[in-house]
Design a protein around this motif. Structure first.
Motif, PDB file in Angstrom:
ATOM      1  N   SER A 226      11.274 -11.937 -13.877  1.00  0.00           N
ATOM      2  CA  SER A 226      12.016 -12.735 -14.864  1.00  0.00           C
ATOM      3  C   SER A 226      12.001 -12.121 -16.254  1.00  0.00           C
ATOM      4  O   SER A 226      12.969 -12.254 -16.995  1.00  0.00           O
ATOM      5  CB  SER A 226      11.437 -14.153 -14.927  1.00  0.00           C
ATOM      6  OG  SER A 226      11.517 -14.752 -13.661  1.00  0.00           O
ATOM      7  N   GLY A 262      16.674 -13.604  -4.986  1.00  0.00           N
ATOM      8  CA  GLY A 262      16.322 -14.279  -6.237  1.00  0.00           C
ATOM      9  C   GLY A 262      16.390 -13.328  -7.428  1.00  0.00           C
ATOM     10  O   GLY A 262      16.872 -13.694  -8.503  1.00  0.00           O
ATOM     11  N   ALA A 263      15.916 -12.096  -7.219  1.00  0.00           N
ATOM     12  CA  ALA A 263      15.922 -11.113  -8.309  1.00  0.00           C
ATOM     13  C   ALA A 263      17.343 -10.847  -8.788  1.00  0.00           C
ATOM     14  O   ALA A 263      17.609 -10.759  -9.997  1.00  0.00           O
ATOM     15  CB  ALA A 263      15.269  -9.819  -7.850  1.00  0.00           C
ATOM     16  N   GLU A 265      19.857 -12.896  -8.414  1.00  0.00           N
ATOM     17  CA  GLU A 265      20.378 -14.121  -8.997  1.00  0.00           C
ATOM     18  C   GLU A 265      19.942 -14.260 -10.459  1.00  0.00           C
ATOM     19  O   GLU A 265      20.686 -14.785 -11.283  1.00  0.00           O
ATOM     20  CB  GLU A 265      19.892 -15.326  -8.197  1.00  0.00           C
ATOM     21  CG  GLU A 265      20.769 -16.543  -8.375  1.00  0.00           C
ATOM     22  CD  GLU A 265      20.248 -17.727  -7.580  1.00  0.00           C
ATOM     23  OE1 GLU A 265      20.079 -17.567  -6.359  1.00  0.00           O
ATOM     24  OE2 GLU A 265      20.025 -18.788  -8.200  1.00  0.00           O
ATOM     25  N   VAL A 266      18.743 -13.780 -10.798  1.00  0.00           N
ATOM     26  CA  VAL A 266      18.304 -13.872 -12.190  1.00  0.00           C
ATOM     27  C   VAL A 266      18.686 -12.645 -13.004  1.00  0.00           C
ATOM     28  O   VAL A 266      18.214 -12.456 -14.119  1.00  0.00           O
ATOM     29  CB  VAL A 266      16.777 -14.149 -12.322  1.00  0.00           C
ATOM     30  CG1 VAL A 266      16.414 -15.450 -11.630  1.00  0.00           C
ATOM     31  CG2 VAL A 266      15.934 -13.006 -11.817  1.00  0.00           C
TER      32      VAL A 266
ATOM     33  N   ALA B 110      10.732 -20.585 -10.290  1.00  0.00           N
ATOM     34  CA  ALA B 110      10.612 -19.826  -9.042  1.00  0.00           C
ATOM     35  C   ALA B 110      11.751 -20.123  -8.077  1.00  0.00           C
ATOM     36  O   ALA B 110      11.962 -19.389  -7.105  1.00  0.00           O
ATOM     37  CB  ALA B 110       9.274 -20.153  -8.362  1.00  0.00           C
ATOM     38  N   ALA B 111      12.497 -21.196  -8.347  1.00  0.00           N
ATOM     39  CA  ALA B 111      13.498 -21.679  -7.387  1.00  0.00           C
ATOM     40  C   ALA B 111      14.456 -20.628  -6.823  1.00  0.00           C
ATOM     41  O   ALA B 111      14.703 -20.611  -5.616  1.00  0.00           O
ATOM     42  CB  ALA B 111      14.272 -22.846  -7.991  1.00  0.00           C
ATOM     43  N   PRO B 112      15.015 -19.739  -7.643  1.00  0.00           N
ATOM     44  CA  PRO B 112      15.970 -18.769  -7.076  1.00  0.00           C
ATOM     45  C   PRO B 112      15.349 -17.859  -6.015  1.00  0.00           C
ATOM     46  O   PRO B 112      16.060 -17.243  -5.227  1.00  0.00           O
ATOM     47  CB  PRO B 112      16.395 -17.923  -8.280  1.00  0.00           C
ATOM     48  CG  PRO B 112      16.052 -18.719  -9.477  1.00  0.00           C
ATOM     49  CD  PRO B 112      14.877 -19.558  -9.103  1.00  0.00           C
ATOM     50  N   PHE B 113      14.015 -17.779  -5.991  1.00  0.00           N
ATOM     51  CA  PHE B 113      13.343 -16.829  -5.106  1.00  0.00           C
ATOM     52  C   PHE B 113      12.806 -17.471  -3.835  1.00  0.00           C
ATOM     53  O   PHE B 113      12.154 -16.809  -3.034  1.00  0.00           O
ATOM     54  CB  PHE B 113      12.147 -16.204  -5.838  1.00  0.00           C
ATOM     55  CG  PHE B 113      12.494 -15.511  -7.131  1.00  0.00           C
ATOM     56  CD1 PHE B 113      12.437 -16.203  -8.337  1.00  0.00           C
ATOM     57  CD2 PHE B 113      12.855 -14.183  -7.137  1.00  0.00           C
ATOM     58  CE1 PHE B 113      12.749 -15.567  -9.540  1.00  0.00           C
ATOM     59  CE2 PHE B 113      13.147 -13.531  -8.343  1.00  0.00           C
ATOM     60  CZ  PHE B 113      13.103 -14.227  -9.536  1.00  0.00           C
ATOM     61  N   LEU B 114      13.009 -18.779  -3.665  1.00  0.00           N
ATOM     62  CA  LEU B 114      12.302 -19.523  -2.625  1.00  0.00           C
ATOM     63  C   LEU B 114      13.132 -19.930  -1.427  1.00  0.00           C
ATOM     64  O   LEU B 114      14.288 -20.335  -1.583  1.00  0.00           O
ATOM     65  CB  LEU B 114      11.696 -20.799  -3.223  1.00  0.00           C
ATOM     66  CG  LEU B 114      10.732 -20.645  -4.403  1.00  0.00           C
ATOM     67  CD1 LEU B 114      10.367 -22.022  -4.947  1.00  0.00           C
ATOM     68  CD2 LEU B 114       9.478 -19.887  -3.982  1.00  0.00           C
TER      69      LEU B 114
END
Lengths: 339, 283
Positions: A226, A262-263, A265-266, B110-114
């Motif tokens: 992040s 996720g990476a 997405e951020v 943490a939500a986007p990674f879960l």
């Protein structure tokens, strides 16, 4: 051995099973890298390629040169803090960097007339109108530390809000300067250089690569990603943060698939990870076997890249990365398995 | 639905790959119905009684007594485990009372990674109301996340009735099939656990059964064979985790606890495989 392979990941079009195959391949070999396909297309168009030294460029194009600006050293030449750096010191050194880039471009294109004579152009493999140049930066972590010290603030990039904010401010300023500095024969980059977050070559000592958090000082994995992700959008020609993963992830590759998605997405452009127990480790763009690094000075090396990697390892202590526990460790350093 | 409740939370982990499928956020609840000799996180068994024994031993000064209550200053904590090891009551001064919103706020970054969240502990079902409300809130906020429970199974059907609508699956520990040996190892009977395993499978919510192997205690070939048969009668293809005991974190005990060798663990797995086509992972 320096194999280049990167998986282009699209959030909807790339399936979990493809990413999982790639993850399992990383467990075995340390490759591939993963890139954020929509972000790359946004910067380069569909016809782009990514290569292992974290370079991403247009297919049929290239970079005339890469000149790297050492932000750590630049900060040492600034008496003041972040704002003075951004107003005065940074523009001064950025312009010197641009001048050098321009001189090299003109030498290559005008004096040497490379594009008139090269068979690569003649065969249609590359064309000048898809070329640009790379403006590299490194040493951001030390730069931030120094400037904040000048302001009387003790803060670490990757751990403290003040340092993270300063880092974003500095990179945004670099991006602004580069966007406003035209360069010749850089049609591939709309007449400007691409920014590159330059990972260290074996000559670098006591300075952190690119826009990374210093090796061994990384926070939790989620924080690591992040904190670094917001820089990635500026670095169209390449950026890398390497995440070190515990071997418990091998039994649950879906966990890495989740993290990769996720990476992106951020806002990460490139996602690269090492497995803690892997025999292969990625060091500054070269893929080497850990066992080949041991005693390299006495035994010699199997592959030429081992020397470069050994130099990088000695200067960077890369095998000391703090392992990010995608695992069951509870608060604190315990390796306990929850089940 | 009951009024919003709070939960006594021992701790949380943002990223875990060993508490269910994918990358998961794990909430460890404080308090357990068992008292396993082999427990590797015994500081989650009881609630703090504010005896204060841990306070002087904290190397970073993060613990203090304020009006006869132990207070933990999280920002001073360096993440060590001196207080946990020292506690004479199987508790932790770091356990916090949290509301649903507090937990969601922790999950958010943490939500986007879960893939989802898992509630463990301690024993998750002791605070079933809190877990049920938490899962409902998680599903409302992040509809793609799954909600898993890690449990010792020591809960009645009514608890599973409450949790079933909001839970995707449960991972259950079967400490021992034999009731008297179970009592010796755990300090409680296994009747509810056996019923829970059967019941959860019937509800389509059994993710896996975990077997913590203690050489010389619960790894007898005959007992393992009977365990395999019992599990196969429920579902011969179920997931099993064969976990070798590890000393880390375990309290001193008169029971002769030993870590099994790789060969021993492989033996447990092949023995179980004689009774079903289980999907076995050996850890």
């Amino acid at each position: 051995m320096v194999p280049n392979i990167t998986l282009k990941v699209h959030p909807q079009l790339t399936s979990d099973s493809v990413i999982e195959d790639a993850v399992r391949t990383v467990f075995e070999t340390g490759k591939p890298h993963f890139v954020n396909h929509p972000m790359m297309v946004g910067d380069h168009g569909e016809a782009y390629a990514a290569v292992s030294c974290y370079n991403s460029l247009k297919i049929g194009g290239g970079s005339h040169t890469l000149v790297r600006l050492n932000l750590k050293e630049a900060a040492l030449r600034c008496a003041g803090g972040v704002e003075e750096f951004c107003a005065t010191t940074l523009p001064e050194y950025a312009e010197l960097t641009a001048e050098l880039i321009e001189a090299r471009i003109r030498s290559l294109v005008e004096e040497q007339q490379f594009f008139e004579h090269s068979w690569l152009v003649e065969e249609g493999l590359i064309s000048l109108d898809r070329f640009s140049a790379m403006f590299g930066v490194f040493g951001l972590a030390e730069c931030v530390g120094t400037l904040l010290e000048h302001e009387g603030i003790q803060a670490r990039y990757g751990h403290d809000e003040a340092a993270n904010a300063a880092a974003y401010r500095i990179i945004e300023r670099v991006a602004q300067i580069v966007a406003e500095r035209p360069l010749p024969y850089c049609d591939g980059g709309a007449g400007r250089a691409y920014l590159h977050s330059q990972s260290g070559i074996d000559l670098d000592q006591d300075v952190t690569a690119g826009t990374r958090i210093p090796v061994g000082d990384e926070p939790s994995m989620r924080e690591h990603i992040s904190v670094c992700a917001p820089h990635h959008r500026h670095f169209a020609s390449g950026v890398s943060d390497i995440v070190h993963v515990d071997e418990t992830a091998v039994r649950n590759p879906q966990a890495m698939v989740d993290i990769i998605r996720g990476a992106f997405e951020v806002g990460m452009r490139d996602f690269t990870f090492n497995l803690d127990s892997n025999e292969f480790i990625r060091i500054t763009g070269y893929l080497v076997r850990k066992s080949d690094l041991v005693d390299i000075d006495t035994r010699g090396a199997r592959h030429g890249s081992d020397y470069l990697a050994a130099g990088a390892e000695a200067n960077f202590h890369l095998t000391q990365r703090a392992v990010k526990r995608v695992g069951s460790a509870e608060l604190g350093a315990r390796p306990a398995v929850i089940d | 639905m009951a009024a919003p409740t709070t939960g006594l939370v021992s701790g949380t982990i943002e990223f875990s790959c060993v508490d269910g499928p994918g990358n998961r956020f794990v909430v460890f609840l404080q308090g357990c119905t068992f008292d396993c000799a082999a427990c590797h996180n015994p500081y989650t068994i009881s609630a703090c009684i504010d005896c204060g024994d841990c306070v002087p031993g904290c190397p970073s000064g993060a613990l203090s007594m304020v009006r006869d209550r132990v207070v933990w200053a999280e920002d001073l904590c360096l993440g060590g485990d001196e207080c946990l090891t020292m506690c004479p009551h199987n508790a932790s001064p770091k356990a916090r009372t949290l509301g649903i919103a507090d937990v969601l706020r922790q999950i958010e970054p943490a939500a986007p990674f879960l893939s989802g969240i898992t509630v463990s502990g301690g024993e998750a079902t002791v605070q079933a109301d809190f877990v049920a409300q938490l899962f409902a809130a998680v599903r409302a906020r992040w509809p793609t996340m799954t909600c898993f429970i890690d449990s010792n199974g020591d809960a009645p059907a009514a608890t599973w009735d409450l949790l079933e609508p909001v839970t995707d699956a449960v991972m259950v520990d079967l400490k021992c099939l034999d009731p008297s040996l179970h009592h010796r190892l755990v300090g409680a009977g296994n009747r509810q656990t056996l019923a829970s395993i059967q019941g959860l499978h019937a509800r389509g919510k059994l993710w896996e059964v975990r077997l913590l192997m203690l050489p010389g205690l619960n790894d007898d070939d005959d007992l393992l064979a009977r365990t395999g048969q019992w599990l196969a009668a429920i579902d011969p293809t179920m997931r099993l985790k064969v976990i070798g005991f590890r000393h880390h974190g375990v309290r001193p005990t008169p029971l002769p606890l030993i870590e099994p060798t790789t060969a021993q663990k492989e033996h447990y797995a092949s023995l179980l495989r004689e009774h079903g086509q289980f999907e076995i992972t050996v850890i």
